[in-house]
Enzyme design. Sequence first.
Site, PDB file in Angstrom:
ATOM      1  N   ASP A  22       0.877  -1.163   0.000  1.00 44.22           N
ATOM      2  CA  ASP A  22       0.000   0.000   0.000  1.00 44.22           C
ATOM      3  C   ASP A  22       0.917   1.215   0.000  1.00 44.22           C
ATOM      4  OD1 ASP A  22      -1.675   2.107   0.510  1.00 44.22           O
ATOM      5  OD2 ASP A  22      -2.287   1.435   2.513  1.00 44.22           O
ATOM      6  N   LYS A  84       2.788  11.378  -3.359  1.00 46.84           N
ATOM      7  CA  LYS A  84       1.741  10.710  -4.130  1.00 46.84           C
ATOM      8  C   LYS A  84       0.795  11.717  -4.790  1.00 46.84           C
ATOM      9  CE  LYS A  84      -1.580   6.933  -3.398  1.00 46.84           C
ATOM     10  NZ  LYS A  84      -2.101   6.058  -2.325  1.00 46.84           N
ATOM     11  N   GLU A 183      -7.361   0.633  -4.072  1.00 40.76           N
ATOM     12  CA  GLU A 183      -7.273   0.524  -2.616  1.00 40.76           C
ATOM     13  C   GLU A 183      -8.570   0.037  -1.973  1.00 40.76           C
ATOM     14  OE1 GLU A 183      -5.702   4.379  -1.753  1.00 40.76           O
ATOM     15  OE2 GLU A 183      -3.766   3.841  -2.618  1.00 40.76           O
ATOM     16  N   ASP A 205     -12.877   5.215   1.968  1.00 42.55           N
ATOM     17  CA  ASP A 205     -11.419   5.249   2.122  1.00 42.55           C
ATOM     18  C   ASP A 205     -10.930   6.698   2.119  1.00 42.55           C
ATOM     19  OD1 ASP A 205      -8.686   5.108   1.915  1.00 42.55           O
ATOM     20  OD2 ASP A 205      -8.643   3.785   0.169  1.00 42.55           O
TER      21      ASP A 205
END
Lengths: 611, 209
Positions: A22, A84, A183, A205
């Site tokens: 992850d 990211k 994810e 999420d």
Amino acid sequence: MLLQINEPTSRSNKNDVAIGIDLGTTNSVVAVVKNGQSLVLRDEQGSGLIPSVVAYGDDGSIVVGNEARHELLSNPQIVVSSIKRLMGRGISDIKSLVGTLPFELGIAADGGMVRLKVSGKTLTPVEVSADILLAIKARAENALGSVKSAVITVPAYFDDAARNATKDAAKLAGIKVLRLINEPTAAALAYGLDNHVEGLYAIYDFGGGTFDISLLHMERGVFQVRATGGDVALGGDDLDHSIAEVFLSERTKLFGNETITSTEAKQVLSIGRMAKECLSINSCGDWVIKINDKSSRHYLDLKTFESLITNIVERTISICRGVIIDAGISVKEIKGVVLVGGCTRVPLIRRRVSEFFECNPLVDINPDEVVAVGAAMQAYALTAGSSTLLLDVTPLSLGIETMGGIVERVIPRNTPIPVAMAQEFTTYQNNQDSMLIHVVQGEREMVEQCRSLASFVLSGIPQMVAGRARICVTFVVDADGLLTVSAKEKITGIEQEVSVKPSYGLTEDEMTRMLRDSLEHAREDIKVRLFAEAKVEAIRSLLAVRAALVADGDLLSIDEKSQIHNALESVESAIRDGVIEILQTTVATLEDKTKIFAIRRINRGIHKRFD
Amino acid sequence: MNDLYKLNSDVSCCWSCKGPVIKHALFCPTCDVIQPPSDIDHFVRLGICRCYVLDLSELDRQYFHFQRLLHPDKFVCHTSKEQILSQAQVTVLNEAYETLKNPLKRAYYLLRLSGCVDIDLITKTTNSDLLMEIMEIHELLNDADTVDEIKVIEDQINAKMILCETSLEKAFVKENLDIAVELTTRLKYFKKLFEESSSRKIYITGINI
């Protein structure tokens, strides 16, 4: 003479472990499935989190994780965090983020992905991510021995450029990506397989930099994504930012206007993060900010914090509402909601999510680790085989620009992947001999409101009256969610294809250079990879010929049979010896020796059909 | 000898073990390797009988069954050729599933199988009764200010769509294509209205936040 038959050679190499990664905005986690149990790989202190933070020393040293995060307070100018958020982004994409991103940004000469300037180096987000991945790989290899392949997760709402950038980063770090998975889907896998959850579930999420909501149907090992939505520029960072803003305005009241460097901004942001984490457990707290030798103390209670972040939380809820309408279902049909991401520890978020979904959220698996656990399960399923089935969708619509800057959708969002769809277009002017194919991603009607992925020119269209030409544009999205576009003029058959990469990605040249620069053993690595590929191919040939011998071996004379057996043995020994050239030669010989056999088998097959 | 099998379209040659494979087979019977997708209609591909009204849970079951055999995730450790074939198989499988799952797309598809061409063109209506009906609901939608009001209209549209679907089944069974085209046209316009009501719902909830 009796035929000798070997054990069928296994297709996957059992010694290579495949891990689940992850790769998060704030933290990364790595997990593995071992003896049927999923296991998060931890440091000596027992923490599974690897902060996605990299410190670049002036001496060329690269430090990742907790040590780098400590540098954030003492030596912030050499530290890169939240990288990211920049994956696959061009400079124009991140204008709105500039205040929140404490980096010095550079623009690539070709207008491609943004560059960062750190400690005298110019880096792409792909390289920074690769450094994080190298640290993750090191942790995994420490615990498991050699690790070559992984399943890496990306936000469901990541666009094509960001997905490609993630794959490139893995390539730089010497990791073979078995599959990119979303994810929320990974989190669902972890719940569905471990806790035997069945029915329609929502996965909420809320991570460090992105927000995703997915609706999934889980039943007897089938995970079918029904709809997905989100915002790639909405995350825990924004919560930190709203606290930091309040603290800074309090300082302005105390000391008047201050000019704050990007370094100091990073410090204030990390104090904001600490305050957020503290207020997820406690009802109030106070923090000290020291800039230019002037200290200020800031008090914040839960109520004030919640009023600060209400807007952000409500934004996530309204995205959930949209996705539910999109899927054509009502909230009552949803059996439960799974919470993923560190932000879901914030009490207001838990409260609002349970109010909205009318149920208590599932948090049995640590929300920081659940995605990596799911990725590890999928990595295991892909390499060891399993009956689990993961059916995902395209998160965003894909289309091309037509006259007047209007987007014509070719693949609508929430279409199951892999998918191929084609649409016909025509020329606008008489004798128009070329056509610009501009590929965009997004839900809006106008091109400038969508994300530009790539453009290319189809040229050589023969002279025709406007509207006569038939240009067929085909979009293909593979199982990783990556897009390829091709265009073909039907009358003449002129064709052009692009793997959608250029706009904000890295060019092939850049990738090659980075691979050369960064991998000490690049050459050996490529050799190993090429041999591995040739070996898989050779094993397929072995299996095919052996199966054919079992089925139709009686069609061969003793001499022919022994020739084929010799050829099989040479391939086997070439696999053991590991020399690619010899392996390729032996495979070619095997093919040559079985040609007559193939013809006889086909004839027998046809006669059987006729009889 | 070499040309013999070319004469027979029923049997082709496995790309891997070169043995005979019955056309439409997903895997070679001898070496068990995945084959390229064949040119078959969506109903055959999913192994269900060709009719308009479908048992959607059976459709799902068949779809999952074929996905389990063909999905690219099952071929990660195989050769790149097998990976390409798996992607090609699942791409057409997804297309078949998406087409048959959706009542409007299914109607279009059955019309096409029955030989209708240019379906977009023949399903454009000049029927003033239908247009009036659509306009009325359209205005109701525009006047609706709450989600509950929209839900009432949605129920109306839904009822009309279900009626279309039951009549379509009869039309296809009787092979009455003219009526099938007419009903498909109705279904198309109501589907558009339904989509409009969905976006209206999103728009209204957006304002209320």
